[in-house]
Design an enzyme around this catalytic site. Structure first.
Site, PDB file in Angstrom:
ATOM      1  CG  HIS A 175      30.616  30.794   3.361  1.00 28.71           C
ATOM      2  ND1 HIS A 175      30.717  31.264   2.077  1.00 28.71           N
ATOM      3  CD2 HIS A 175      29.314  30.466   3.537  1.00 28.71           C
ATOM      4  CE1 HIS A 175      29.518  31.224   1.505  1.00 28.71           C
ATOM      5  NE2 HIS A 175      28.653  30.749   2.371  1.00 28.71           N
ATOM      6  CE  LYS A 198      20.824  32.653   0.528  1.00 34.37           C
ATOM      7  NZ  LYS A 198      20.269  31.292   0.547  1.00 34.37           N
ATOM      8  CE  LYS A 231      23.884  32.323   3.576  1.00 33.88           C
ATOM      9  NZ  LYS A 231      22.707  31.621   4.104  1.00 33.88           N
ATOM     10  CG  ASP A 282      19.647  33.521   3.947  1.00 32.10           C
ATOM     11  OD1 ASP A 282      18.760  33.815   4.777  1.00 32.10           O
ATOM     12  OD2 ASP A 282      20.076  32.365   3.785  1.00 32.10           O
ATOM     13  CD  GLU A 289      17.255  31.874   1.802  1.00 32.61           C
ATOM     14  OE1 GLU A 289      17.650  32.180   0.658  1.00 32.61           O
ATOM     15  OE2 GLU A 289      17.692  30.894   2.409  1.00 32.61           O
ATOM     16  CG  ASP A 298      16.539  28.326   4.451  1.00 33.85           C
ATOM     17  OD1 ASP A 298      16.210  27.123   4.489  1.00 33.85           O
ATOM     18  OD2 ASP A 298      17.736  28.683   4.397  1.00 33.85           O
ATOM     19  CE  LYS A 353      19.075  25.546   3.087  1.00 34.12           C
ATOM     20  NZ  LYS A 353      19.410  26.443   4.212  1.00 34.12           N
ATOM     21  CD  GLU A 381      21.110  28.339  -0.871  1.00 34.67           C
ATOM     22  OE1 GLU A 381      21.403  29.541  -0.798  1.00 34.67           O
ATOM     23  OE2 GLU A 381      20.620  27.697   0.077  1.00 34.67           O
TER      24      GLU A 381
HETATM   25 MG   LIG Z   1      18.922  30.463   4.016  1.00 35.22          MG
END
Ligand SMILES: [Mg+2]
Length: 379
Positions: free
Chosen positions: A19, A164, A166, A195, A221, A246, A270, A324
Protein backbone atom coordinates in the site's frame (compact mmCIF):
# COMPACT_ATOMS: atom_id res chain seq x y z
CA UNK A 1 -16.78 -0.36 39.24
CA UNK A 2 -13.09 0.43 39.06
CA UNK A 3 -10.32 -0.09 36.51
CA UNK A 4 -7.89 -2.72 37.73
CA UNK A 5 -5.39 -2.98 34.86
CA UNK A 6 -4.46 -1.68 31.44
CA UNK A 7 -2.35 -3.70 28.99
CA UNK A 8 -0.91 -2.52 25.69
CA UNK A 9 0.22 -4.78 22.85
CA UNK A 10 1.94 -4.05 19.53
CA UNK A 11 0.71 -6.32 16.73
CA UNK A 12 2.17 -6.65 13.22
CA UNK A 13 -0.68 -7.70 10.93
CA UNK A 14 -0.14 -8.98 7.36
CA UNK A 15 -1.92 -7.12 4.52
CA UNK A 16 -3.08 -8.33 1.10
CA UNK A 17 -0.88 -6.09 -1.11
CA UNK A 18 1.73 -3.33 -0.76
CA UNK A 19 0.00 0.00 0.00
CA UNK A 20 1.94 2.94 -1.37
CA UNK A 21 1.75 6.34 0.35
CA UNK A 22 3.88 9.46 -0.05
CA UNK A 23 5.97 8.74 3.02
CA UNK A 24 6.00 4.95 3.13
CA UNK A 25 4.92 1.72 1.42
CA UNK A 26 3.07 -0.52 3.88
CA UNK A 27 3.70 -4.25 3.59
CA UNK A 28 2.57 -5.18 7.12
CA UNK A 29 0.56 -2.88 9.32
CA UNK A 30 1.51 -2.28 12.95
CA UNK A 31 -1.37 -1.61 15.31
CA UNK A 32 -1.50 -0.97 19.04
CA UNK A 33 -4.17 -2.82 20.97
CA UNK A 34 -5.31 -1.80 24.45
CA UNK A 35 -7.08 -3.94 27.02
CA UNK A 36 -8.63 -2.52 30.15
CA UNK A 37 -10.08 -4.71 32.89
CA UNK A 38 -12.21 -3.79 35.87
CA UNK A 39 -12.26 -5.36 39.31
CA UNK A 40 -15.09 -7.71 38.30
CA UNK A 41 -13.00 -9.05 35.39
CA UNK A 42 -14.96 -7.27 32.64
CA UNK A 43 -12.83 -6.18 29.68
CA UNK A 44 -12.75 -3.36 27.17
CA UNK A 45 -10.60 -3.51 24.03
CA UNK A 46 -9.35 -0.90 21.57
CA UNK A 47 -6.99 -0.42 18.64
CA UNK A 48 -5.14 2.40 16.92
CA UNK A 49 -2.92 2.13 13.86
CA UNK A 50 0.08 4.11 12.71
CA UNK A 51 1.66 4.32 9.28
CA UNK A 52 5.27 3.48 8.57
CA UNK A 53 6.99 3.73 11.94
CA UNK A 54 7.94 7.38 12.44
CA UNK A 55 7.28 8.46 8.84
CA UNK A 56 3.73 9.72 9.53
CA UNK A 57 4.46 11.31 12.91
CA UNK A 58 6.17 10.91 16.24
CA UNK A 59 3.57 8.44 17.53
CA UNK A 60 5.34 5.20 16.62
CA UNK A 61 3.80 1.95 17.94
CA UNK A 62 6.75 1.64 20.33
CA UNK A 63 6.29 5.21 21.62
CA UNK A 64 2.54 4.72 22.05
CA UNK A 65 3.08 1.59 24.15
CA UNK A 66 5.97 3.03 26.17
CA UNK A 67 4.09 6.21 27.03
CA UNK A 68 0.87 4.41 27.95
CA UNK A 69 2.70 1.91 30.16
CA UNK A 70 4.85 4.49 31.92
CA UNK A 71 2.63 7.58 32.13
CA UNK A 72 -1.04 6.92 31.34
CA UNK A 73 -1.82 3.53 32.91
CA UNK A 74 -1.01 4.74 36.46
CA UNK A 75 -3.51 7.60 35.97
CA UNK A 76 -6.44 5.35 34.99
CA UNK A 77 -6.10 2.56 37.57
CA UNK A 78 -8.83 2.79 40.23
CA UNK A 79 -11.05 5.08 38.13
CA UNK A 80 -14.68 4.42 37.12
CA UNK A 81 -14.76 3.84 33.34
CA UNK A 82 -18.13 5.57 32.85
CA UNK A 83 -16.36 8.84 33.72
CA UNK A 84 -14.11 8.50 30.67
CA UNK A 85 -14.23 12.20 29.81
CA UNK A 86 -13.02 13.23 33.29
CA UNK A 87 -10.36 10.49 33.24
CA UNK A 88 -9.01 11.78 29.92
CA UNK A 89 -9.14 15.42 31.09
CA UNK A 90 -6.98 14.39 34.05
CA UNK A 91 -4.63 12.40 31.77
CA UNK A 92 -4.25 15.46 29.50
CA UNK A 93 -3.09 17.58 32.43
CA UNK A 94 -0.14 15.27 32.97
CA UNK A 95 0.54 13.90 29.49
CA UNK A 96 1.10 16.36 26.64
CA UNK A 97 0.50 15.39 23.02
CA UNK A 98 0.45 11.60 22.62
CA UNK A 99 -2.87 11.73 20.81
CA UNK A 100 -2.61 8.13 19.56
CA UNK A 101 -1.81 6.82 23.04
CA UNK A 102 -4.72 8.78 24.53
CA UNK A 103 -7.06 7.41 21.87
CA UNK A 104 -6.22 3.75 22.52
CA UNK A 105 -6.66 4.28 26.28
CA UNK A 106 -9.90 6.28 26.00
CA UNK A 107 -11.43 3.85 23.46
CA UNK A 108 -10.74 0.77 25.61
CA UNK A 109 -12.31 2.51 28.62
CA UNK A 110 -15.35 3.51 26.53
CA UNK A 111 -15.69 -0.09 25.26
CA UNK A 112 -15.69 -1.31 28.87
CA UNK A 113 -18.11 1.43 30.02
CA UNK A 114 -20.57 0.67 27.20
CA UNK A 115 -20.34 -3.12 27.71
CA UNK A 116 -21.00 -2.73 31.42
CA UNK A 117 -24.25 -0.92 30.52
CA UNK A 118 -25.01 -3.45 27.76
CA UNK A 119 -25.19 -0.76 25.07
CA UNK A 120 -23.23 0.11 21.90
CA UNK A 121 -20.60 2.79 22.49
CA UNK A 122 -22.44 5.22 20.19
CA UNK A 123 -25.18 5.44 22.87
CA UNK A 124 -22.63 7.30 25.00
CA UNK A 125 -22.13 9.84 22.19
CA UNK A 126 -25.74 10.85 21.55
CA UNK A 127 -26.80 7.71 19.70
CA UNK A 128 -26.65 6.42 16.16
CA UNK A 129 -27.61 8.75 13.31
CA UNK A 130 -26.34 6.60 10.42
CA UNK A 131 -26.87 2.83 10.04
CA UNK A 132 -24.21 2.78 7.31
CA UNK A 133 -21.86 5.28 5.68
CA UNK A 134 -20.28 5.57 2.21
CA UNK A 135 -16.78 4.14 2.16
CA UNK A 136 -13.98 5.01 -0.27
CA UNK A 137 -11.26 2.60 -1.38
CA UNK A 138 -7.66 3.64 -1.90
CA UNK A 139 -6.13 2.60 -5.20
CA UNK A 140 -2.51 2.42 -4.17
CA UNK A 141 -0.76 -0.13 -6.37
CA UNK A 142 1.02 2.70 -8.21
CA UNK A 143 0.21 1.05 -11.58
CA UNK A 144 -2.48 2.69 -13.79
CA UNK A 145 -3.79 -0.49 -15.47
CA UNK A 146 -3.83 -2.42 -12.20
CA UNK A 147 -5.65 0.44 -10.43
CA UNK A 148 -8.29 0.65 -13.20
CA UNK A 149 -8.85 -3.10 -13.01
CA UNK A 150 -9.13 -2.93 -9.22
CA UNK A 151 -11.63 -0.03 -9.47
CA UNK A 152 -13.78 -1.91 -12.01
CA UNK A 153 -13.81 -4.99 -9.76
CA UNK A 154 -14.94 -2.90 -6.80
CA UNK A 155 -17.72 -1.24 -8.82
CA UNK A 156 -18.94 -4.63 -10.06
CA UNK A 157 -19.07 -6.01 -6.51
CA UNK A 158 -20.85 -2.81 -5.32
CA UNK A 159 -18.05 -2.54 -2.78
CA UNK A 160 -16.85 1.03 -3.48
CA UNK A 161 -17.70 3.87 -5.87
CA UNK A 162 -15.38 6.47 -4.36
CA UNK A 163 -11.70 5.91 -5.08
CA UNK A 164 -8.87 7.78 -3.47
CA UNK A 165 -5.47 7.97 -5.12
CA UNK A 166 -2.35 8.53 -3.08
CA UNK A 167 -0.25 10.70 -5.37
CA UNK A 168 2.38 12.27 -3.13
CA UNK A 169 5.21 9.97 -4.21
CA UNK A 170 7.16 10.33 -7.46
CA UNK A 171 6.75 12.77 -10.36
CA UNK A 172 3.70 14.99 -9.68
CA UNK A 173 2.95 15.47 -13.40
CA UNK A 174 3.05 11.73 -14.16
CA UNK A 175 0.86 11.15 -11.12
CA UNK A 176 -1.72 13.68 -12.35
CA UNK A 177 -1.77 11.87 -15.69
CA UNK A 178 -2.27 8.56 -13.81
CA UNK A 179 -5.30 10.09 -12.04
CA UNK A 180 -6.71 11.51 -15.29
CA UNK A 181 -6.57 8.09 -16.98
CA UNK A 182 -8.32 6.41 -14.06
CA UNK A 183 -11.07 9.06 -13.94
CA UNK A 184 -11.53 8.67 -17.70
CA UNK A 185 -11.82 4.89 -17.33
CA UNK A 186 -14.43 4.94 -14.54
CA UNK A 187 -16.35 7.97 -15.86
CA UNK A 188 -19.44 8.99 -13.92
CA UNK A 189 -19.72 5.62 -12.22
CA UNK A 190 -17.26 6.64 -9.51
CA UNK A 191 -15.90 9.68 -7.72
CA UNK A 192 -12.13 10.08 -7.70
CA UNK A 193 -10.33 11.92 -4.90
CA UNK A 194 -6.60 12.43 -4.38
CA UNK A 195 -4.39 12.59 -1.30
CA UNK A 196 -0.98 14.23 -1.62
CA UNK A 197 -0.02 13.65 2.04
CA UNK A 198 1.82 17.03 2.26
CA UNK A 199 4.20 16.23 -0.61
CA UNK A 200 3.84 19.28 -2.90
CA UNK A 201 5.11 22.84 -2.72
CA UNK A 202 2.67 25.61 -3.60
CA UNK A 203 3.85 26.05 -7.23
CA UNK A 204 3.42 22.35 -7.92
CA UNK A 205 0.02 22.43 -6.22
CA UNK A 206 -1.14 25.40 -8.29
CA UNK A 207 -0.29 23.64 -11.54
CA UNK A 208 -1.42 20.16 -10.57
CA UNK A 209 -4.70 21.05 -8.83
CA UNK A 210 -5.77 22.97 -11.95
CA UNK A 211 -5.16 19.81 -14.00
CA UNK A 212 -6.89 17.59 -11.44
CA UNK A 213 -9.90 19.89 -11.39
CA UNK A 214 -10.08 19.70 -15.21
CA UNK A 215 -9.85 15.91 -15.01
CA UNK A 216 -12.99 15.80 -12.82
CA UNK A 217 -11.40 14.98 -9.47
CA UNK A 218 -13.85 15.67 -6.63
CA UNK A 219 -11.54 16.43 -3.69
CA UNK A 220 -7.85 17.23 -3.09
CA UNK A 221 -6.47 16.24 0.30
CA UNK A 222 -3.54 17.87 2.12
CA UNK A 223 -1.50 19.02 -0.91
CA UNK A 224 0.88 21.13 1.22
CA UNK A 225 2.88 20.51 4.40
CA UNK A 226 0.81 20.32 7.58
CA UNK A 227 2.36 23.58 8.87
CA UNK A 228 1.50 25.58 5.74
CA UNK A 229 -1.87 27.01 6.78
CA UNK A 230 -1.42 30.14 4.63
CA UNK A 231 -0.62 28.16 1.49
CA UNK A 232 -3.67 25.94 2.10
CA UNK A 233 -5.82 29.09 2.47
CA UNK A 234 -4.61 30.40 -0.89
CA UNK A 235 -5.30 27.08 -2.65
CA UNK A 236 -8.75 26.81 -1.06
CA UNK A 237 -9.63 30.32 -2.24
CA UNK A 238 -8.27 29.74 -5.73
CA UNK A 239 -9.88 26.45 -6.76
CA UNK A 240 -13.48 25.22 -6.97
CA UNK A 241 -12.51 21.63 -6.17
CA UNK A 242 -12.75 21.08 -2.37
CA UNK A 243 -9.41 21.17 -0.55
CA UNK A 244 -9.28 18.94 2.53
CA UNK A 245 -7.01 19.35 5.55
CA UNK A 246 -5.89 16.04 7.04
CA UNK A 247 -2.42 16.05 8.62
CA UNK A 248 -2.96 19.74 9.55
CA UNK A 249 -6.28 19.00 11.31
CA UNK A 250 -4.93 17.59 14.57
CA UNK A 251 -6.15 19.06 17.88
CA UNK A 252 -9.35 21.06 18.22
CA UNK A 253 -7.31 24.30 18.24
CA UNK A 254 -5.83 23.44 14.82
CA UNK A 255 -9.31 22.57 13.50
CA UNK A 256 -10.53 25.95 14.74
CA UNK A 257 -7.57 27.65 13.02
CA UNK A 258 -8.38 25.87 9.75
CA UNK A 259 -12.00 27.00 10.08
CA UNK A 260 -11.00 30.59 10.86
CA UNK A 261 -8.40 30.96 8.09
CA UNK A 262 -10.16 28.66 5.60
CA UNK A 263 -6.95 26.61 5.32
CA UNK A 264 -9.07 23.96 3.62
CA UNK A 265 -12.84 23.86 3.24
CA UNK A 266 -13.16 20.33 4.58
CA UNK A 267 -11.39 18.22 7.17
CA UNK A 268 -10.60 14.54 7.65
CA UNK A 269 -11.53 13.28 11.11
CA UNK A 270 -9.43 10.58 12.78
CA UNK A 271 -9.75 9.96 16.54
CA UNK A 272 -6.01 9.28 16.90
CA UNK A 273 -5.13 12.72 15.43
CA UNK A 274 -7.53 14.61 17.68
CA UNK A 275 -6.64 12.68 20.85
CA UNK A 276 -9.68 10.45 21.26
CA UNK A 277 -13.38 10.07 20.53
CA UNK A 278 -14.60 12.93 22.70
CA UNK A 279 -12.09 15.25 21.04
CA UNK A 280 -13.21 14.04 17.60
CA UNK A 281 -16.81 14.97 18.40
CA UNK A 282 -15.60 18.44 19.41
CA UNK A 283 -13.58 18.76 16.17
CA UNK A 284 -16.69 17.76 14.20
CA UNK A 285 -18.72 20.41 16.04
CA UNK A 286 -16.24 23.15 15.18
CA UNK A 287 -16.24 22.05 11.54
CA UNK A 288 -20.05 21.91 11.45
CA UNK A 289 -20.32 25.42 12.88
CA UNK A 290 -17.86 26.72 10.29
CA UNK A 291 -19.51 24.93 7.38
CA UNK A 292 -16.53 22.68 6.68
CA UNK A 293 -17.27 19.35 4.99
CA UNK A 294 -16.40 16.25 7.01
CA UNK A 295 -14.69 13.02 6.05
CA UNK A 296 -14.34 9.90 8.19
CA UNK A 297 -10.63 9.19 7.92
CA UNK A 298 -8.54 6.09 8.62
CA UNK A 299 -5.01 5.28 9.69
CA UNK A 300 -5.69 1.80 8.24
CA UNK A 301 -7.00 0.15 11.37
CA UNK A 302 -8.08 -3.48 11.37
CA UNK A 303 -11.63 -4.51 12.33
CA UNK A 304 -11.53 -3.33 15.95
CA UNK A 305 -10.04 0.11 15.24
CA UNK A 306 -12.42 0.50 12.29
CA UNK A 307 -15.42 -0.30 14.50
CA UNK A 308 -14.30 2.46 16.90
CA UNK A 309 -14.17 5.00 14.05
CA UNK A 310 -17.40 3.70 12.49
CA UNK A 311 -19.42 3.95 15.69
CA UNK A 312 -18.24 7.49 16.33
CA UNK A 313 -18.73 8.69 12.73
CA UNK A 314 -22.26 7.24 12.92
CA UNK A 315 -23.10 9.88 15.56
CA UNK A 316 -22.03 12.85 13.39
CA UNK A 317 -24.95 14.51 11.56
CA UNK A 318 -23.38 14.96 8.12
CA UNK A 319 -20.36 13.21 6.66
CA UNK A 320 -20.29 15.16 3.39
CA UNK A 321 -17.37 13.21 1.92
CA UNK A 322 -18.32 9.83 3.42
CA UNK A 323 -15.57 7.76 4.97
CA UNK A 324 -12.47 5.80 4.01
CA UNK A 325 -12.67 3.19 6.76
CA UNK A 326 -11.87 0.27 4.46
CA UNK A 327 -8.99 -0.96 6.65
CA UNK A 328 -10.38 -4.44 7.42
CA UNK A 329 -10.51 -5.22 3.67
CA UNK A 330 -6.76 -4.70 3.41
CA UNK A 331 -5.79 -7.16 6.15
CA UNK A 332 -5.18 -10.86 5.58
CA UNK A 333 -6.30 -11.78 9.08
CA UNK A 334 -8.53 -10.44 11.80
CA UNK A 335 -8.13 -9.99 15.58
CA UNK A 336 -11.90 -10.06 16.15
CA UNK A 337 -14.28 -13.02 15.91
CA UNK A 338 -16.78 -10.99 13.86
CA UNK A 339 -16.04 -8.91 10.77
CA UNK A 340 -16.94 -5.40 9.71
CA UNK A 341 -19.55 -5.71 6.96
CA UNK A 342 -19.63 -3.79 3.70
CA UNK A 343 -22.62 -3.64 1.33
CA UNK A 344 -23.92 -1.40 -1.47
CA UNK A 345 -20.87 0.86 -1.42
CA UNK A 346 -21.19 1.44 2.32
CA UNK A 347 -19.74 0.24 5.61
CA UNK A 348 -22.35 -1.13 8.01
CA UNK A 349 -21.99 0.37 11.50
CA UNK A 350 -21.48 -2.41 14.09
CA UNK A 351 -24.14 -2.13 16.78
CA UNK A 352 -23.35 -4.78 19.39
CA UNK A 353 -22.33 -3.88 22.98
CA UNK A 354 -19.22 -1.70 23.28
CA UNK A 355 -17.80 -1.12 19.82
CA UNK A 356 -19.65 -4.20 18.64
CA UNK A 357 -16.60 -6.43 18.08
CA UNK A 358 -15.66 -9.61 19.95
CA UNK A 359 -11.92 -9.88 20.42
CA UNK A 360 -10.11 -13.07 19.37
CA UNK A 361 -7.51 -13.30 22.14
CA UNK A 362 -5.62 -16.14 20.47
CA UNK A 363 -5.08 -13.94 17.42
CA UNK A 364 -3.94 -11.06 19.62
CA UNK A 365 -1.43 -13.40 21.27
CA UNK A 366 -0.32 -14.77 17.88
CA UNK A 367 0.40 -11.38 16.31
CA UNK A 368 1.64 -9.52 19.40
CA UNK A 369 5.37 -8.82 19.42
CA UNK A 370 5.28 -9.64 23.11
CA UNK A 371 2.33 -10.92 25.05
CA UNK A 372 3.11 -10.38 28.66
CA UNK A 373 0.10 -9.39 30.61
CA UNK A 374 -0.30 -7.96 34.06
CA UNK A 375 -3.98 -8.76 33.69
CA UNK A 376 -3.41 -12.46 32.82
CA UNK A 377 -1.20 -12.85 35.85
CA UNK A 378 -3.78 -11.43 38.20
CA UNK A 379 -6.82 -13.28 36.81
MG1 LIG B 1 -4.93 11.80 4.21
Amino acid sequence: MKIRSFDTYILDLPIIRPHQLAMHTITAQSVVVGRVMDEEGREGWSEVATIGGASYGESTPEAIKANIDAYITPLVIGRDPIHFDKIMMDVSKQVRGNTFAKTVVEAAIIDLAARSKGVPAFELFGGQIHKSLPVAWTLASGDTAADIEEARGMLEKKRHNIFKLKIGKGDPFKNVEHVRKIKQAVGDEARITVDINQAWDEDTANYCIAALQDAGVSMVEQPLAAWDFEGMSRLTAKFDVPVMADEAATGIQEVFRIAKTRAGNSIALKPCKHGGLTQTKKAAGIAEAAGLGLYGGTMIESSLGTAICAQLYATIPEMKFGTEIFGPLLFKDNITVNDIEFADFEVIIPDGPGFGMEIDKEKVKHYAREFQSETEMRV
